[in-house]
Design a protein around this motif. Structure first.
Motif, PDB file in Angstrom:
ATOM      1  N   SER A  41       0.786  -1.238   0.000  1.00  0.00           N
ATOM      2  CA  SER A  41       0.000   0.000   0.000  1.00  0.00           C
ATOM      3  C   SER A  41       0.826   1.301   0.000  1.00  0.00           C
ATOM      4  CB  SER A  41      -1.025  -0.002   1.138  1.00  0.00           C
ATOM      5  OG  SER A  41      -0.406  -0.163   2.365  1.00  0.00           O
ATOM      6  N   PRO A  42       1.954   1.406   0.701  1.00  0.00           N
ATOM      7  CA  PRO A  42       2.709   2.662   0.593  1.00  0.00           C
ATOM      8  C   PRO A  42       3.170   2.958  -0.842  1.00  0.00           C
ATOM      9  CG  PRO A  42       3.419   1.467   2.520  1.00  0.00           C
ATOM     10  CD  PRO A  42       2.535   0.536   1.732  1.00  0.00           C
ATOM     11  N   THR A  43       3.612   1.937  -1.550  1.00  0.00           N
ATOM     12  CA  THR A  43       4.032   2.114  -2.931  1.00  0.00           C
ATOM     13  C   THR A  43       2.841   2.529  -3.793  1.00  0.00           C
ATOM     14  OG1 THR A  43       5.767   0.465  -2.644  1.00  0.00           O
ATOM     15  CG2 THR A  43       5.135   0.993  -4.916  1.00  0.00           C
ATOM     16  N   MET A  44       1.692   1.952  -3.519  1.00  0.00           N
ATOM     17  CA  MET A  44       0.490   2.322  -4.265  1.00  0.00           C
ATOM     18  C   MET A  44       0.149   3.799  -4.030  1.00  0.00           C
ATOM     19  SD  MET A  44      -1.791  -1.099  -3.536  1.00  0.00           S
ATOM     20  CE  MET A  44      -3.279  -0.442  -4.249  1.00  0.00           C
ATOM     21  N   ILE A  45       0.288   4.258  -2.790  1.00  0.00           N
ATOM     22  CA  ILE A  45      -0.008   5.662  -2.475  1.00  0.00           C
ATOM     23  C   ILE A  45       0.974   6.586  -3.189  1.00  0.00           C
ATOM     24  CG2 ILE A  45      -0.016   7.397  -0.631  1.00  0.00           C
ATOM     25  CD1 ILE A  45      -1.150   5.175   1.214  1.00  0.00           C
ATOM     26  N   THR A  47       2.712   5.971  -5.888  1.00  0.00           N
ATOM     27  CA  THR A  47       2.535   5.863  -7.335  1.00  0.00           C
ATOM     28  C   THR A  47       1.217   6.478  -7.809  1.00  0.00           C
ATOM     29  OG1 THR A  47       3.819   3.820  -7.326  1.00  0.00           O
ATOM     30  CG2 THR A  47       2.472   4.239  -9.281  1.00  0.00           C
ATOM     31  N   ASN A  48       0.124   6.161  -7.110  1.00  0.00           N
ATOM     32  CA  ASN A  48      -1.212   6.521  -7.596  1.00  0.00           C
ATOM     33  C   ASN A  48      -1.895   7.617  -6.804  1.00  0.00           C
ATOM     34  OD1 ASN A  48      -1.146   4.335  -9.519  1.00  0.00           O
ATOM     35  ND2 ASN A  48      -1.493   2.972  -7.798  1.00  0.00           N
ATOM     36  N   GLY A  49      -1.411   7.892  -5.599  1.00  0.00           N
ATOM     37  CA  GLY A  49      -2.045   8.878  -4.743  1.00  0.00           C
ATOM     38  C   GLY A  49      -2.912   8.238  -3.678  1.00  0.00           C
ATOM     39  N   LEU A  50      -3.180   8.988  -2.629  1.00  0.00           N
ATOM     40  CA  LEU A  50      -3.969   8.488  -1.507  1.00  0.00           C
ATOM     41  C   LEU A  50      -5.399   8.167  -1.932  1.00  0.00           C
ATOM     42  CD1 LEU A  50      -4.258   7.843   1.516  1.00  0.00           C
ATOM     43  CD2 LEU A  50      -4.784  10.274   1.876  1.00  0.00           C
ATOM     44  N   GLY A  51      -6.032   9.070  -2.651  1.00  0.00           N
ATOM     45  CA  GLY A  51      -7.423   8.856  -3.056  1.00  0.00           C
ATOM     46  C   GLY A  51      -7.595   7.605  -3.895  1.00  0.00           C
ATOM     47  N   GLN A  52      -6.726   7.432  -4.880  1.00  0.00           N
ATOM     48  CA  GLN A  52      -6.808   6.248  -5.749  1.00  0.00           C
ATOM     49  C   GLN A  52      -6.579   4.957  -4.964  1.00  0.00           C
ATOM     50  OE1 GLN A  52      -6.974   5.794  -9.247  1.00  0.00           O
ATOM     51  NE2 GLN A  52      -6.815   7.858 -10.051  1.00  0.00           N
ATOM     52  N   THR A  53      -5.628   5.001  -4.032  1.00  0.00           N
ATOM     53  CA  THR A  53      -5.331   3.807  -3.237  1.00  0.00           C
ATOM     54  C   THR A  53      -6.499   3.464  -2.325  1.00  0.00           C
ATOM     55  OG1 THR A  53      -2.974   4.282  -3.349  1.00  0.00           O
ATOM     56  CG2 THR A  53      -3.696   2.778  -1.601  1.00  0.00           C
ATOM     57  N   LEU A  54      -7.074   4.477  -1.687  1.00  0.00           N
ATOM     58  CA  LEU A  54      -8.249   4.221  -0.835  1.00  0.00           C
ATOM     59  C   LEU A  54      -9.417   3.696  -1.667  1.00  0.00           C
ATOM     60  CD1 LEU A  54      -8.096   7.298   1.562  1.00  0.00           C
ATOM     61  CD2 LEU A  54      -7.493   4.919   2.093  1.00  0.00           C
ATOM     62  N   ALA A  55      -9.594   4.238  -2.872  1.00  0.00           N
ATOM     63  CA  ALA A  55     -10.661   3.747  -3.754  1.00  0.00           C
ATOM     64  C   ALA A  55     -10.422   2.284  -4.125  1.00  0.00           C
ATOM     65  CB  ALA A  55     -10.748   4.616  -5.006  1.00  0.00           C
ATOM     66  N   PHE A  56      -9.158   1.929  -4.379  1.00  0.00           N
ATOM     67  CA  PHE A  56      -8.820   0.541  -4.679  1.00  0.00           C
ATOM     68  C   PHE A  56      -9.159  -0.365  -3.491  1.00  0.00           C
ATOM     69  CE2 PHE A  56      -5.726  -2.880  -4.078  1.00  0.00           C
ATOM     70  CZ  PHE A  56      -5.973  -3.646  -5.214  1.00  0.00           C
ATOM     71  N   LEU A  57      -8.718   0.034  -2.290  1.00  0.00           N
ATOM     72  CA  LEU A  57      -8.994  -0.776  -1.099  1.00  0.00           C
ATOM     73  C   LEU A  57     -10.498  -0.931  -0.889  1.00  0.00           C
ATOM     74  CD1 LEU A  57      -6.336   0.655   1.394  1.00  0.00           C
ATOM     75  CD2 LEU A  57      -6.276  -1.575   0.221  1.00  0.00           C
ATOM     76  N   LYS A  58     -11.221   0.163  -1.070  1.00  0.00           N
ATOM     77  CA  LYS A  58     -12.669   0.135  -0.871  1.00  0.00           C
ATOM     78  C   LYS A  58     -13.342  -0.752  -1.906  1.00  0.00           C
ATOM     79  CE  LYS A  58     -16.055   1.537   1.629  1.00  0.00           C
ATOM     80  NZ  LYS A  58     -16.178   0.857   2.910  1.00  0.00           N
ATOM     81  N   SER A  59     -12.916  -0.670  -3.156  1.00  0.00           N
ATOM     82  CA  SER A  59     -13.540  -1.485  -4.203  1.00  0.00           C
ATOM     83  C   SER A  59     -13.251  -2.973  -4.007  1.00  0.00           C
ATOM     84  CB  SER A  59     -13.082  -1.037  -5.594  1.00  0.00           C
ATOM     85  OG  SER A  59     -11.743  -1.396  -5.827  1.00  0.00           O
ATOM     86  N   GLU A 110       0.588  11.476   6.702  1.00  0.00           N
ATOM     87  CA  GLU A 110       0.208  10.779   7.931  1.00  0.00           C
ATOM     88  C   GLU A 110      -0.088   9.304   7.643  1.00  0.00           C
ATOM     89  OE1 GLU A 110       0.237  10.353  11.643  1.00  0.00           O
ATOM     90  OE2 GLU A 110       0.377  12.438  11.009  1.00  0.00           O
ATOM     91  N   THR A 111      -0.751   9.046   6.533  1.00  0.00           N
ATOM     92  CA  THR A 111      -1.046   7.660   6.152  1.00  0.00           C
ATOM     93  C   THR A 111       0.240   6.899   5.866  1.00  0.00           C
ATOM     94  OG1 THR A 111      -3.170   8.344   5.216  1.00  0.00           O
ATOM     95  CG2 THR A 111      -2.325   6.195   4.530  1.00  0.00           C
ATOM     96  N   LEU A 112       1.164   7.523   5.150  1.00  0.00           N
ATOM     97  CA  LEU A 112       2.434   6.852   4.860  1.00  0.00           C
ATOM     98  C   LEU A 112       3.240   6.587   6.132  1.00  0.00           C
ATOM     99  CD1 LEU A 112       3.460   8.736   1.605  1.00  0.00           C
ATOM    100  CD2 LEU A 112       2.849   6.308   1.800  1.00  0.00           C
ATOM    101  N   SER A 113       3.221   7.514   7.069  1.00  0.00           N
ATOM    102  CA  SER A 113       3.929   7.313   8.343  1.00  0.00           C
ATOM    103  C   SER A 113       3.298   6.169   9.141  1.00  0.00           C
ATOM    104  CB  SER A 113       3.906   8.592   9.167  1.00  0.00           C
ATOM    105  OG  SER A 113       4.627   9.602   8.519  1.00  0.00           O
ATOM    106  N   PHE A 114       1.978   6.131   9.158  1.00  0.00           N
ATOM    107  CA  PHE A 114       1.265   5.057   9.847  1.00  0.00           C
ATOM    108  C   PHE A 114       1.560   3.710   9.185  1.00  0.00           C
ATOM    109  CE2 PHE A 114      -2.820   2.625  10.202  1.00  0.00           C
ATOM    110  CZ  PHE A 114      -2.718   2.307  11.546  1.00  0.00           C
ATOM    111  N   LEU A 115       1.526   3.680   7.857  1.00  0.00           N
ATOM    112  CA  LEU A 115       1.784   2.427   7.144  1.00  0.00           C
ATOM    113  C   LEU A 115       3.229   1.961   7.283  1.00  0.00           C
ATOM    114  CD1 LEU A 115      -0.357   3.000   3.949  1.00  0.00           C
ATOM    115  CD2 LEU A 115      -0.760   1.305   5.748  1.00  0.00           C
TER     116      LEU A 115
END
Length: 132
Positions: A41-45, A47-59, A110-115
């Motif tokens: 997930s950090p690499t996804m964020i 590469t693609n951004g937080l919004g896109q990564t969250l959308a991927f996880l949600k989908s 903050e998300t990247l630090s948490f991850l």
């Protein structure tokens, strides 16, 4: 303890709580899949951004608590709810996309630090998927 050290400590505690829950409560298949998505997930964020990564996880999670992507989405939401002053109500996706640019960048950092903590703990205690 400085404020930065305190925030790092809080991140570590929250991340350990999330990983420990998966390690003690879930089946091996879930543990392996969860570890895999946490590690990616950090690499996804980045590469693609937080919004896109969250959308991927949600989908992928589809509001199904038995899916590791949904668990990670909820873990991130739980952490960000403690650290971000939201300008909107609703679920995480709605809150994130409504943020002004500076707060969006903060939420991403903050998300990247948490991850980062999540990855360390997942790597330490969760089993790896074996490639066939």
């Amino acid at each position: 303890m400085s404020m930065i050290e305190n925030i790092e400590h809080e991140r570590a505690i929250e991340a350990w709580s999330c990983i420990n829950y998966v390690n003690s409560e879930e089946e091996d298949k879930f543990k392996k899949e969860y570890r895999s998505i946490v590690m990616k997930s950090p690499t996804m964020i980045i590469t693609n951004g937080l919004g896109q990564t969250l959308a991927f996880l949600k989908s992928k999670g589809k509001n199904d608590k038995s899916k590791p992507e949904e668990k990670l989405y909820r873990d991130i939401a739980g952490w960000l709810d403690k650290r971000v002053q939201w300008t909107a109500r609703g679920e995480l996706m709605e809150k994130v996309i409504s943020l002004p640019n500076d707060k969006f960048r903060y939420a991403t950092a903050e998300t990247l630090s948490f991850l980062s903590w999540m990855r360390r703990f997942a790597d330490a205690v969760l089993p790896k998927e074996v490639n066939k």
